[in-house]
Every structure is written in structure tokens, then in C-alpha cells.
Design a protein around this motif. Structure first.
Motif, mmCIF file in Angstrom:
data_model
loop_
_atom_site.group_PDB
_atom_site.id
_atom_site.type_symbol
_atom_site.label_atom_id
_atom_site.label_comp_id
_atom_site.label_asym_id
_atom_site.label_seq_id
_atom_site.Cartn_x
_atom_site.Cartn_y
_atom_site.Cartn_z
ATOM 1 N N ILE A 1 0.834 -1.202 0.000
ATOM 2 C CA ILE A 1 0.000 0.000 0.000
ATOM 3 C C ILE A 1 0.869 1.253 0.000
ATOM 4 C CG2 ILE A 1 -1.714 1.302 1.333
ATOM 5 C CD1 ILE A 1 -2.714 -1.431 2.378
ATOM 6 N N ALA A 2 1.919 1.235 0.818
ATOM 7 C CA ALA A 2 2.805 2.394 0.904
ATOM 8 C C ALA A 2 3.502 2.653 -0.438
ATOM 9 C CB ALA A 2 3.835 2.179 2.008
ATOM 10 N N LEU A 3 3.939 1.589 -1.103
ATOM 11 C CA LEU A 3 4.569 1.766 -2.420
ATOM 12 C C LEU A 3 3.581 2.320 -3.441
ATOM 13 C CD1 LEU A 3 6.988 -1.209 -3.132
ATOM 14 C CD2 LEU A 3 7.491 1.217 -3.192
ATOM 15 N N LEU A 4 2.367 1.825 -3.408
ATOM 16 C CA LEU A 4 1.347 2.347 -4.328
ATOM 17 C C LEU A 4 1.101 3.831 -4.077
ATOM 18 C CD1 LEU A 4 -1.245 -0.557 -4.369
ATOM 19 C CD2 LEU A 4 0.221 0.172 -6.238
ATOM 20 N N LEU A 5 1.024 4.193 -2.802
ATOM 21 C CA LEU A 5 0.792 5.594 -2.462
ATOM 22 C C LEU A 5 1.985 6.475 -2.818
ATOM 23 C CD1 LEU A 5 -1.082 5.246 0.944
ATOM 24 C CD2 LEU A 5 -2.031 5.846 -1.294
ATOM 25 N N LEU A 6 3.157 5.905 -2.940
ATOM 26 C CA LEU A 6 4.335 6.659 -3.367
ATOM 27 C C LEU A 6 4.429 6.739 -4.892
ATOM 28 C CD1 LEU A 6 7.006 8.100 -2.657
ATOM 29 C CD2 LEU A 6 8.100 5.864 -2.728
ATOM 30 N N LEU A 7 4.128 5.633 -5.559
ATOM 31 C CA LEU A 7 4.281 5.601 -7.016
ATOM 32 C C LEU A 7 3.159 6.336 -7.753
ATOM 33 C CD1 LEU A 7 5.588 1.960 -7.549
ATOM 34 C CD2 LEU A 7 6.876 4.098 -7.746
ATOM 35 N N LEU A 8 1.982 6.408 -7.167
ATOM 36 C CA LEU A 8 0.886 7.117 -7.842
ATOM 37 C C LEU A 8 1.176 8.610 -8.031
ATOM 38 C CD1 LEU A 8 -2.310 5.344 -6.519
ATOM 39 C CD2 LEU A 8 -1.449 5.406 -8.858
ATOM 40 N N PRO A 9 1.630 9.348 -7.000
ATOM 41 C CA PRO A 9 2.020 10.745 -7.265
ATOM 42 C C PRO A 9 3.232 10.827 -8.198
ATOM 43 C CG PRO A 9 1.802 10.368 -4.906
ATOM 44 C CD PRO A 9 1.676 9.048 -5.575
ATOM 45 N N GLY A 10 4.109 9.826 -8.123
ATOM 46 C CA GLY A 10 5.242 9.787 -9.042
ATOM 47 C C GLY A 10 4.788 9.611 -10.475
ATOM 48 N N LEU A 11 3.722 8.871 -10.653
ATOM 49 C CA LEU A 11 3.175 8.656 -11.997
ATOM 50 C C LEU A 11 2.805 9.986 -12.643
ATOM 51 C CD1 LEU A 11 2.077 6.643 -14.148
ATOM 52 C CD2 LEU A 11 -0.084 6.732 -12.928
ATOM 53 N N PHE A 12 2.241 10.881 -11.864
ATOM 54 C CA PHE A 12 1.816 12.179 -12.383
ATOM 55 C C PHE A 12 2.870 13.264 -12.184
ATOM 56 C CE2 PHE A 12 -2.104 9.863 -11.380
ATOM 57 C CZ PHE A 12 -2.595 9.764 -12.669
ATOM 58 N N ASN A 13 4.103 12.835 -11.932
ATOM 59 C CA ASN A 13 5.270 13.702 -11.828
ATOM 60 C C ASN A 13 5.171 14.700 -10.677
ATOM 61 O OD1 ASN A 13 7.841 14.184 -12.749
ATOM 62 N ND2 ASN A 13 7.219 15.869 -14.071
ATOM 63 N N LEU A 14 4.447 14.334 -9.626
ATOM 64 C CA LEU A 14 4.386 15.182 -8.437
ATOM 65 C C LEU A 14 5.570 14.925 -7.521
ATOM 66 C CD1 LEU A 14 0.566 14.869 -7.725
ATOM 67 C CD2 LEU A 14 1.773 16.746 -8.869
ATOM 68 N N VAL A 15 6.066 13.692 -7.523
ATOM 69 C CA VAL A 15 7.304 13.358 -6.811
ATOM 70 C C VAL A 15 8.254 12.736 -7.829
ATOM 71 C CG1 VAL A 15 6.174 13.009 -4.579
ATOM 72 C CG2 VAL A 15 6.535 11.067 -6.069
ATOM 73 N N SER A 16 9.539 12.932 -7.596
ATOM 74 C CA SER A 16 10.546 12.444 -8.532
ATOM 75 C C SER A 16 11.615 11.681 -7.768
ATOM 76 C CB SER A 16 11.157 13.626 -9.273
ATOM 77 O OG SER A 16 12.168 13.195 -10.140
ATOM 78 N N PHE A 17 12.170 10.674 -8.413
ATOM 79 C CA PHE A 17 13.205 9.851 -7.782
ATOM 80 C C PHE A 17 14.532 9.949 -8.528
ATOM 81 C CE2 PHE A 17 9.082 7.710 -7.554
ATOM 82 C CZ PHE A 17 8.827 7.890 -6.217
ATOM 83 N N ALA A 18 14.485 10.252 -9.799
ATOM 84 C CA ALA A 18 15.679 10.238 -10.632
ATOM 85 C C ALA A 18 15.767 11.553 -11.406
ATOM 86 C CB ALA A 18 15.640 9.064 -11.591
ATOM 87 N N TYR A 19 16.679 12.378 -11.008
ATOM 88 C CA TYR A 19 16.842 13.702 -11.609
ATOM 89 C C TYR A 19 17.336 13.616 -13.050
ATOM 90 C CZ TYR A 19 18.381 18.583 -11.862
ATOM 91 O OH TYR A 19 18.551 19.881 -12.208
ATOM 92 N N PHE A 20 18.277 12.711 -13.311
ATOM 93 C CA PHE A 20 18.939 12.677 -14.599
ATOM 94 C C PHE A 20 18.259 11.768 -15.614
ATOM 95 C CE2 PHE A 20 22.214 13.760 -11.488
ATOM 96 C CZ PHE A 20 22.556 15.010 -11.970
#
Length: 182
Positions: free
Chosen positions: A60-79
């Protein structure tokens, strides 16, 4: 140790690896990080703490992290942040982050049974509906297993089965024992 080899832990380790490379490179090369990068780091910290404190909630925690990442609200890889953007360039252009999309697809496809249970539990099925669904699934398994011999039933009972399949096999076994007595 087996817990650390699950898909969820591997995805978390992958995200940490990319994030650490990104933040190290940004620090060394003096690049400016954005709010989404800091939110990604904060999200990774929260998900990691959740994973250690309550491992069953990692999915659940991963889903809640990846969903905002999907819409580019959070980012993990700058380059290596590849985003498909759509919209008018003068206005805010929403986008889909490829890394989060790929990880979400992987997670959902490999954990589809857990996702289905999570989806069903979040919809708030009544206990009566859940009982009816289990009874129906047991009947389906029972119809599928009717042709099995007693030895095959024993062998299947020794394997790892879903509860409904186990209940169907046990019911068939009991019915056959009752029929033999009569």
C-alpha cells in the motif's frame, strides 16, 4: 530474510539506489533540485519506515508513493526522469513519469491477487457479501475437483492452496468418506 527478497523490497531498493545516485550527483555537480525531488526523498523515507515498522503495509505504501510519481508530483531520478507531457505549453502541462509508470505496471501485474483483495476490502463489502463470494468460489473449486481421485485430493491438500480450494477439497474428502460408510 525472505521478506527482503519480495518484489516490493526490490522496488524500494531500486528507488533508493536511483535516488541516492541522483542526490549524490546533484550535490557533486551542484545542480539545483526541485520540490518534487525532495518530496520523492521524503516519500522514500516514509515508505521505508513503514516497511520496517509494518511490513504487510509495504504494498500500500509503495502504491501511495508511485501514484504521485506517476503524475510527476514526486521524482526519484533527476537525470533519467522521462516524462510524457501533454497539454498546451503556455499552461501547466501535466505529464506521466515513465519510471513510476513502469514500476506501477510491474507491481500491479505481479501482485494482482493482493491488489484485488485490497480493492475489494477498500470498497467495503459487507460480511454477508464476502461470505457469499467465498461460498461461490468454494463451489466452483468443488465442481472443478470432483473428478480427482482420493490420492490426488490428498496430494493437492499437501500443497499451498487458496482457502476456498482447500475447503472444496476437504468437503469432497468428507463427502466421499460418508459415502463409503453408507
Amino acid at each position: 530474510m525472505k521478506n527482503f527478497l519480495t518484489l516490493e523490497w526490490r522496488i524500494l531498493a531500486f528507488l533508493w539506489g536511483i535516488a541516492l545516485l541522483t542526490y549524490t550527483a546533484a550535490l557533486v555537480l551542484q545542480y539545483q533540485l526541485y520540490l518534487s525531488d525532495y518530496l520523492g526523498l521524503l516519500g522514500l523515507i516514509i515508505v521505508t519506515l513503514t516497511a520496517f515498522l509494518n511490513p504487510p503495509k509495504l504494498l500500500i505504501a509503495l502504491l501511495l508513493l508511485l501514484l504521485p510519481g506517476l503524475f510527476n508530483l514526486v521524482s526519484f531520478a533527476y537525470f533519467i526522469n522521462v516524462v510524457f507531457q501533454f497539454g498546451i505549453s503556455g499552461l501547466v502541462a501535466p505529464g506521466i513519469q515513465v519510471l513510476s509508470l513502469g514500476l506501477l505496471i510491474l507491481l500491479v501485474s505481479k501482485r494482482r491477487h493482493k491488489m484485488l483483495r485490497l480493492y475489494q476490502s477498500s470498497l467495503g463489502r459487507t460480511p454477508h457479501e464476502a461470505t457469499q463470494q467465498k461460498q461461490y468460489q468454494t463451489q466452483v473449486f468443488k465442481a472443478r475437483f470432483e473428478h480427482l481421485s482420493d490420492q490426488e485430493i490428498e496430494r493437492r491438500l499437501a500443497t499451498d492452496l487458496v482457502p476456498e480450494a482447500r475447503a472444496a477439497l476437504l468437503a469432497l474428502q468428507q463427502e466421499r468418506q460418508i459415502a463409503k460408510r453408507v
